[in-house]
Structure formats: structure tokens, C-alpha cells
Write a protein that holds these residues in place. Structure first.
Motif, PDB file in Angstrom:
ATOM      1  N   ALA A 206       0.776  -1.250  -0.017  1.00 40.38           N
ATOM      2  CA  ALA A 206       0.041   0.048  -0.183  1.00 40.38           C
ATOM      3  C   ALA A 206       0.951   1.403   0.019  1.00 40.38           C
ATOM      4  CB  ALA A 206      -1.148  -0.059   1.131  1.00 40.38           C
ATOM      5  N   GLY A 207       2.119   1.225   0.626  1.00 39.07           N
ATOM      6  CA  GLY A 207       2.908   2.507   0.849  1.00 39.07           C
ATOM      7  C   GLY A 207       3.368   2.645  -0.366  1.00 39.07           C
ATOM      8  N   ARG A 208       3.729   1.834  -1.247  1.00 37.86           N
ATOM      9  CA  ARG A 208       4.300   2.041  -2.521  1.00 37.86           C
ATOM     10  C   ARG A 208       3.394   2.413  -3.475  1.00 37.86           C
ATOM     11  NH1 ARG A 208       8.296  -3.101  -3.818  1.00 37.86           N
ATOM     12  NH2 ARG A 208       9.653  -2.794  -2.227  1.00 37.86           N
ATOM     13  N   ALA A 209       2.048   1.758  -3.574  1.00 39.71           N
ATOM     14  CA  ALA A 209       0.858   2.348  -4.343  1.00 39.71           C
ATOM     15  C   ALA A 209       0.787   3.645  -4.173  1.00 39.71           C
ATOM     16  CB  ALA A 209      -0.282   1.536  -3.910  1.00 39.71           C
ATOM     17  N   LEU A 210       0.523   4.225  -2.737  1.00 43.60           N
ATOM     18  CA  LEU A 210       0.294   5.803  -2.543  1.00 43.60           C
ATOM     19  C   LEU A 210       1.092   6.453  -2.929  1.00 43.60           C
ATOM     20  CD1 LEU A 210      -1.480   5.289   0.948  1.00 43.60           C
ATOM     21  CD2 LEU A 210      -2.362   5.282  -1.233  1.00 43.60           C
TER      22      LEU A 210
END
Length: 286
Positions: A206-210
Motif C-alpha cells: 500500500a505504501g508503494r501504491a500511494l
């Protein structure tokens, strides 16, 4: 004296104070939770109500306003003095709302210019506001409809979902179907392409996606003046952080305008699920 009135639907995500100030009439879509149907909006289906139902695995579905409902709105607007109507709606490929508007327009007491934005959420909302600006400047209904179409066509919609399951359930996954199967474990980044949900990229966390969502939004803005909207469902902290970072990076593009940041409407929320985060980048009309 001719008077043109703007009509849109509740998925355009325009705040009530904006629609009231600009004289925009909003037709609600419906959300069905269990056996109960609600109009989208305050006093009916809210994002919080939908998010809670989804977390509890209660059946949630949505439906368009019937043509006769839209026609009644047109008749009411005409009775109030409108001589023409510009009716701007979310993508006809993802909802029957635009079709309802087209059918209602056939029997409307005044000419109706229907617009399929091929967008959703605040991207459609920005198109509505472009039409409103034309009307406020003294332009005609056809010119306002063209402005809405042009702004929608130039707008980039990007979004992240925690899972594709809600899109799959609602049949709105479109080209993103390629991500199904074993790929359900990834964190997908999606966009709106040709009026439908399409896969853009897939990342592992999720961190990379955001972080990637932020980069894609900055790239979409380029060097142009833009309006930016950040929307979420049950992810207010992440949305606020993203809006703050984008505000700092796009300060020249925004030219003093605020980033719109808020919760996505109940209808769209029913299809994306809790945790969704979206960014809309819309170049301002020249």
C-alpha cells in the motif's frame, strides 16, 4: 430572456454549498443496502453507511435514477423559468444515469443538452463547473455542454483500492479484469480510460501504491494550471496526507486554489470499498 440551468447527478461529488451557490440541480442515484433503498446524500446513503455495510458483508448495490425521475426534475426546472437545460453525468459505460437523462430529454418541456463526461466522481464535477463558468460568463447552453465535454476529456482520474473484490462484485472492473485471479493479492492502481475502469499499474504494498499515485498525479499536472481533487472512502488520514504533499508539489499549478479533499460519495464507495484513495487532476480551461 433565455435562462439555462445545469443539472447533474449525485456522483459528481460537488459539495452542497457549491451546487446551491452555482444554481446546479442534483439528481440522486440510489444505494440499496439489504432490502432498503436510499437516495445518495445527506439524510440518505452516506459514505459511512456504505463503508459499514461493506465491512459487515451486507449486500450493497446501486441503481440509476429512472427516466421518469429525471424527467420530473427537468419539468420542475422548466417550471422555474429555465428555457434550456445542460445535463452533465457520469460515464454512460459505468451507469445507466446518462441513458436516463437521454430518455428524459425526449419528453422534456425545454431543450436539454445531455453530456456523458466519460468520467466519475469529482472529475465529472469539474466538468459541471466548467459548464457553470461558461454560463456565468454569458455563454449559451451548447457552449456550456461543449466546455463540460472538453474539460472531462482532459482530466486524469487515478485511484488505488485495497482490493479489486468490490469492483468485481459490482461488474465495474472493465479492463482491470486482467488483474483478477492470483493478482488479487497485489495493490492495484487504476484509472478511467474511455469511460471505464482500466488497470494502470500494480505494486506490492500500500505504501508503494500511494507514493506512486502521488508521482502519477504530479506527472499528469505537468506545467499546466490545474484543479486537483483527492477522494477517499474510510481513509481520511491517508487522503489528508496525500492532499498536503500534492499541495506542496503543485503549488505553482494550483495558482492559489485549494485541493478539494473529501470522502467519495456513497454510490462510488459501494464499488471501490473502504481504503480507496483517488486523485483527479483537471487542467483549468484556458
Amino acid at each position: 430572456m433565455s435562462r439555462t440551468v445545469l443539472v447533474t447527478d449525485s456522483t459528481a461529488s460537488l459539495p452542497p454549498e457549491v451546487t446551491e451557490a452555482r444554481g446546479i440541480v442534483v439528481v440522486p442515484l440510489q444505494v440499496v443496502i439489504g432490502a432498503t433503498s436510499y437516495d445518495e446524500g445527506v439524510g440518505g446513503a452516506t459514505p459511512a453507511l456504505v463503508a459499514e455495510a461493506l465491512r459487515e458483508f451486507r449486500p450493497v448495490s446501486t441503481s440509476r435514477p429512472a427516466p421518469e425521475v429525471v424527467r420530473a426534475v427537468y419539468e420542475q426546472v422548466a417550471a422555474g423559468g429555465a428555457t434550456e437545460i445542460v445535463s452533465v453525468h457520469l460515464s454512460g459505460d459505468m451507469s445507466g444515469t446518462f441513458e436516463s437523462a437521454q430518455l428524459a430529454a425526449r419528453d422534456a418541456p425545454v431543450p436539454v443538452h445531455t453530456v456523458d463526461t466519460r468520467q466519475v466522481g469529482i472529475a465529472a464535477g469539474f466538468a459541471v463547473l466548467a459548464a457553470a463558468d461558461v454560463l456565468d460568463a454569458g455563454g449559451g447552453a451548447a457552449e456550456a455542454a461543449d466546455a463540460a465535454r472538453a474539460r472531462a476529456a482532459g482530466t486524469t482520474s487515478l485511484f488505488y483500492v485495497d482490493t479489486l473484490e468490490y469492483l468485481r462484485r459490482g461488474g465495474r472492473i472493465g479492463a482491470a479484469a486482467a488483474l483478477l485471479g492470483g493478482a488479487l493479492a497485489v495493490k492495484p492502481l487504476l484509472t478511467i480510460s474511455e469511460g471505464r475502469v482500466a488497470s494502470l499499474e500494480k505494486v506490492r504494498t500500500a505504501g508503494r501504491a500511494l507514493a506512486r499515485l502521488e508521482e502519477l498525479a504530479v506527472a499528469a499536472a505537468g506545467e499546466r494550471p490545474v484543479d486537483v481533487g483527492v477522494a477517499h472512502l474510510a481513509a481520511d488520514e491517508r487522503a489528508a496526507q496525500l492532499a498536503e504533499r500534492l499541495g506542496a508539489r503543485l503549488v505553482d499549478n494550483l495558482e492559489g486554489r485549494d485541493i478539494l479533499c473529501g470522502e467519495v460519495g456513497a454510490v462510488l464507495g459501494a464499488h471501490v470499498g473502504p481504503g480507496m484513495l483517488a486523485v483527479c487532476v483537471s487542467p483549468t480551461p484556458a
